[in-house]
Design a protein around this motif. Structure first.
Motif, PDB file in Angstrom:
ATOM      1  N   ALA A   1       0.921  -1.222  -0.066  1.00 15.01           N
ATOM      2  CA  ALA A   1      -0.213  -0.058   0.113  1.00 15.01           C
ATOM      3  C   ALA A   1       0.895   1.282   0.118  1.00 15.01           C
ATOM      4  O   ALA A   1       0.402   2.202  -0.268  1.00 15.01           O
ATOM      5  CB  ALA A   1      -1.002  -0.178   1.037  1.00 15.01           C
ATOM      6  N   GLN A   2       2.099   1.055   0.498  1.00 15.43           N
ATOM      7  CA  GLN A   2       2.973   2.463   0.715  1.00 15.43           C
ATOM      8  C   GLN A   2       3.998   2.119  -0.687  1.00 15.43           C
ATOM      9  O   GLN A   2       4.995   3.105  -0.675  1.00 15.43           O
ATOM     10  CB  GLN A   2       3.635   2.380   1.743  1.00 15.43           C
ATOM     11  CG  GLN A   2       2.867   2.351   3.018  1.00 15.43           C
ATOM     12  CD  GLN A   2       3.618   2.222   4.426  1.00 15.43           C
ATOM     13  OE1 GLN A   2       4.814   1.810   4.246  1.00 15.43           O
ATOM     14  NE2 GLN A   2       2.941   2.154   5.662  1.00 15.43           N
ATOM     15  N   GLY A   3       3.744   1.363  -1.686  1.00 13.53           N
ATOM     16  CA  GLY A   3       4.840   1.233  -2.782  1.00 13.53           C
ATOM     17  C   GLY A   3       5.990   0.603  -2.298  1.00 13.53           C
ATOM     18  O   GLY A   3       6.920   0.681  -3.117  1.00 13.53           O
ATOM     19  N   GLN A   4       6.037  -0.160  -1.471  1.00  8.38           N
ATOM     20  CA  GLN A   4       7.285  -0.784  -1.214  1.00  8.38           C
ATOM     21  C   GLN A   4       7.278  -2.204  -1.307  1.00  8.38           C
ATOM     22  O   GLN A   4       6.240  -2.945  -1.619  1.00  8.38           O
ATOM     23  CB  GLN A   4       7.466  -0.806   0.554  1.00  8.38           C
ATOM     24  CG  GLN A   4       7.541   0.664   1.076  1.00  8.38           C
ATOM     25  CD  GLN A   4       7.898   0.542   2.702  1.00  8.38           C
ATOM     26  OE1 GLN A   4       7.873  -0.566   3.204  1.00  8.38           O
ATOM     27  NE2 GLN A   4       7.717   1.743   3.334  1.00  8.38           N
ATOM     28  N   ASP A   5       8.590  -3.065  -1.418  1.00  8.30           N
ATOM     29  CA  ASP A   5       8.575  -4.299  -1.839  1.00  8.30           C
ATOM     30  C   ASP A   5       8.699  -5.313  -0.594  1.00  8.30           C
ATOM     31  O   ASP A   5       9.018  -4.756   0.635  1.00  8.30           O
ATOM     32  CB  ASP A   5       9.557  -4.672  -2.704  1.00  8.30           C
ATOM     33  CG  ASP A   5       9.334  -5.849  -3.715  1.00  8.30           C
ATOM     34  OD1 ASP A   5       8.155  -6.464  -3.527  1.00  8.30           O
ATOM     35  OD2 ASP A   5      10.476  -6.454  -4.453  1.00  8.30           O
TER      36      ASP A   5
END
Length: 415
Positions: free
Chosen positions: A399-403
């Motif tokens: 949701a925060q664009g992290q992997d």
């Protein structure tokens, strides 16, 4: 090693043994006579003439059953006159799906797992990913205080639930039980449940006697179980005499439930809204211990042995019989191609929120443990807690664009 039949005779009051065996026998003499007649008729033909055609079948029974095993076991009977052919009938009648491997057999009584061990053992090993009941021992642990990090984020987890099954020693299992035995299961359970106190106190609703208003309320609350319609269950004899001697018990808070004479003698369920899995499991363990104590006070006991754990109708539920699950929202992770790989590595399974064999709708899934046998109750619940917490962490990162990284596979059995 003592057989389950000898354990039955030594582990209960002799008066109750004679009463229960006598009632079941007298009430169903015709059934045993028919079984004996069928056995005599089979002896007119060699086992090879009776061997089922399993060429198009995809289930554990079909994979394990050979003409040699069938030849050795065809004419054997348990003390309750239950046969191999009756064990495998559901697997013969239901070939299964090419991509979904079912179990393909059920037990008619506790002794089925001993008399027909030459077939049950490889089926158990296949279904439980290598667990070998001939050499391995199943651990049991109902100490809920050992659970850690058992409270989920309610923003993601909508409900938590733990269930298992228990069978009453000395009475045939649902595929084989007579009407009198089924009614005896109900009588024993209802008398014991009347002894529950405090937050576990409640009442029993008989499916045969409940009012339309009570029935609708139980349906609305998703408590009521339906008459089995799946061919896997009906071919195994689960729906006979429906709804005779079936019912639901729940506590006053409706967080502790027991189904009587559904697929097993009993299904024990602890559940509540929200993500407090630790509290759900604590209630589950406490209620289960109290029910067992009340049943033992009346001269009965649950089916259990050190290799198979708690004995239930379907080999898939042996061991703990436990399924710990949550309804969890995963809108981002469910769209990620790695989602199935994470579940596989963490020994979790997903299904729709409508229950077994239902597809997920939207972004909400029912996530639960994949294993039943070889790990204790505490281990399995902790596995679900750790796994769901990891899924939620992955969801937050996406949701925060992290992997994130797919975790290393978890070992099924203790080293």
């Amino acid at each position: 090693m003592a057989t389950s039949f000898s354990r039955l005779l030594s582990g209960r009051k002799s008066a109750m043994v004679l009463a229960s065996l006598g009632a079941g026998t007298l009430a169903s003499a015709y059934l045993f006579t028919d079984t004996a007649a069928a056995a005599e008729k089979r002896k007119l033909y060699p086992p090879s003439a009776d061997f089922p055609d399993l060429r198009k079948h995809n289930n554990c029974m079909a994979a394990a059953l050979t003409p040699s095993i069938y030849g050795k076991l065809r004419d054997k009977l348990t003390p309750n006159n239950w046969s191999l052919d009756q064990c495998i009938q559901t697997g013969v009648d239901n070939p299964g799906h090419p991509f979904i491997k079912t179990v393909g057999m059920v037990a008619g009584d506790e002794e089925s797992y001993e008399v027909f061990a030459e077939l049950f053992n490889p089926v158990i090993k296949d279904r439980h990913n290598g667990y070998d009941p001939t050499v391995m021992k199943h651990p049991t642990d109902l100490d809920a205080s050992k659970i850690t990090s058992g409270v989920f984020d309610d923003q993601y987890v909508l409900s938590s639930r733990v269930r298992t099954g228990r069978s009453i020693r000395g009475l045939s299992l649902p595929p084989a039980c007579t009407r009198s035995e089924r009614r005896e299961v109900e009588r024993v359970c209802v008398q014991a449940l009347d002894g529950l106190k405090g937050d576990l106190a409640g009442r029993y609703y008989s499916l045969s006697d409940m009012t339309d208003k009570e029935q609708q309320q139980l349906i609305d609350e998703h408590f009521l179980f339906d008459k089995p319609v799946s061919p896997l269950l009906t071919a195994a004899g689960m729906a006979r005499d429906w709804p005779d001697a079936r019912g639901i018990w729940h506590n006053n808070e409706k967080t502790f439930l027991i189904w009587v004479n559904e697929e097993d003698h009993t299904r024990v369920i602890s559940m509540e809204k929200g993500g407090n899995m630790k509290r759900v499991f604590e209630r589950f363990c406490r209620g289960l211990k109290e029910v067992e104590h009340l049943i033992q006070e009346r001269g009965w006991e649950f089916m259990w042995n050190e290799n198979l754990g708690y004995v239930l109708t379907c080999p898939s539920n042996l061991g703990t019989g436990l399924r710990a699950g949550v309804h969890v929202r995963l809108p981002h992770l469910s769209q990620d191609a790695r989602f199935p790989k994470i579940l596989e590595a963490m020994r979790l399974q997903k299904r729709g929120t409508g229950g077994v064999d239902t597809a997920a709708t939207g972004d909400t899934f029912d996530i639960s443990n994949n294993d039943r046998l070889g790990k204790s109750e505490v281990e399995l619940v902790q596995l679900v807690i750790d796994g769901v917490n990891f899924l939620i962490e992955c969801e937050k990162k996406l949701a925060q664009g992290q992997d994130f990284k797919v975790p290393a596979p978890i070992s099924q059995f203790r080293k």
